[in-house]
Scaffold this motif. Structure first.
Motif, short mmCIF file in Angstrom:
data_model
loop_
_atom_site.label_atom_id
_atom_site.label_comp_id
_atom_site.label_asym_id
_atom_site.label_seq_id
_atom_site.Cartn_x
_atom_site.Cartn_y
_atom_site.Cartn_z
N TYR A 1 0.95 -1.28 -0.02
CA TYR A 1 -0.02 -0.01 0.11
C TYR A 1 0.95 1.27 0.01
O TYR A 1 1.74 1.48 0.56
CB TYR A 1 -0.99 -0.17 1.15
CG TYR A 1 -1.91 -1.11 1.17
CD1 TYR A 1 -2.79 -1.13 0.24
CD2 TYR A 1 -1.70 -2.26 2.05
CE1 TYR A 1 -3.91 -2.14 0.43
CE2 TYR A 1 -2.60 -3.34 1.81
CZ TYR A 1 -3.68 -3.30 0.91
OH TYR A 1 -4.76 -4.45 1.06
N ASP A 2 0.41 2.28 -0.99
CA ASP A 2 1.20 3.57 -0.73
C ASP A 2 0.51 4.64 0.22
O ASP A 2 1.41 5.45 0.54
CB ASP A 2 1.03 4.28 -2.41
CG ASP A 2 1.77 3.44 -3.31
OD1 ASP A 2 2.72 2.84 -2.86
OD2 ASP A 2 1.40 3.21 -4.35
N ARG A 3 -0.54 4.32 0.39
CA ARG A 3 -1.30 5.43 1.57
C ARG A 3 -2.05 4.60 2.60
O ARG A 3 -2.47 3.42 2.46
CB ARG A 3 -2.60 5.86 0.53
CG ARG A 3 -2.35 6.95 -0.32
CD ARG A 3 -3.33 7.51 -1.03
NE ARG A 3 -2.83 8.91 -1.92
CZ ARG A 3 -3.77 9.42 -2.64
NH1 ARG A 3 -4.97 9.08 -2.78
NH2 ARG A 3 -3.05 10.34 -3.28
N ILE A 4 -1.69 5.10 3.41
CA ILE A 4 -2.11 4.39 4.84
C ILE A 4 -2.77 5.45 5.95
O ILE A 4 -2.63 6.57 6.05
CB ILE A 4 -0.94 4.02 5.68
CG1 ILE A 4 0.22 3.18 4.84
CG2 ILE A 4 -1.23 3.29 7.07
CD1 ILE A 4 -0.27 1.93 4.55
N LEU A 5 -4.26 4.92 6.29
CA LEU A 5 -4.84 5.66 7.28
C LEU A 5 -4.68 4.91 8.80
O LEU A 5 -4.90 3.81 8.56
CB LEU A 5 -6.32 5.78 6.81
CG LEU A 5 -6.53 6.44 5.65
CD1 LEU A 5 -8.20 6.28 5.39
CD2 LEU A 5 -6.47 7.82 5.76
N ILE A 6 -4.54 5.58 9.56
CA ILE A 6 -4.28 5.08 11.06
C ILE A 6 -5.38 5.94 11.66
O ILE A 6 -5.50 7.27 11.96
CB ILE A 6 -2.79 5.45 11.50
CG1 ILE A 6 -1.73 4.69 10.66
CG2 ILE A 6 -2.83 4.90 12.89
CD1 ILE A 6 -0.54 4.82 10.94
#
Length: 83
Positions: free
Chosen positions: A3-8
């Motif tokens: 994944y290039d984009r991560i939401l935490i």
């Protein structure tokens, strides 16, 4: 790693993320990722939590926000250009 984009996302306890979030983030390889963090909270702002996230991940973390509705999520993702 794929994944290039991560939401935490995390709850907010007394203005900051719970300690378990620190443990999880410390074990992740987030290098080269575009990262945004958010929280759910009934009464806190995201100011203190953002400081914690910046310390854990780095200052290139997208500005976070407290989210409580689908509209909040949509507006935030648009505001940070995280579509």
């Amino acid at each position: 790693t794929k994944y290039d984009r991560i939401l935490i996302g995390h709850p907010t306890w007394w203005g900051i993320p719970p300690r378990i979030i620190n443990t999880v983030i410390e074990k992740l390889d987030l290098s080269g990722k575009e990262i945004a963090t958010f929280s759910t909270s009934g009464g806190s702002t995201y100011d203190q939590a953002q400081k914690v996230m910046n310390e854990l991940i780095g200052s290139d973390v997208k500005p976070g926000r407290v989210l409580s509705s689908k509209k909040d999520v949509e507006n935030w993702l648009r505001d940070i250009n995280f579509k």
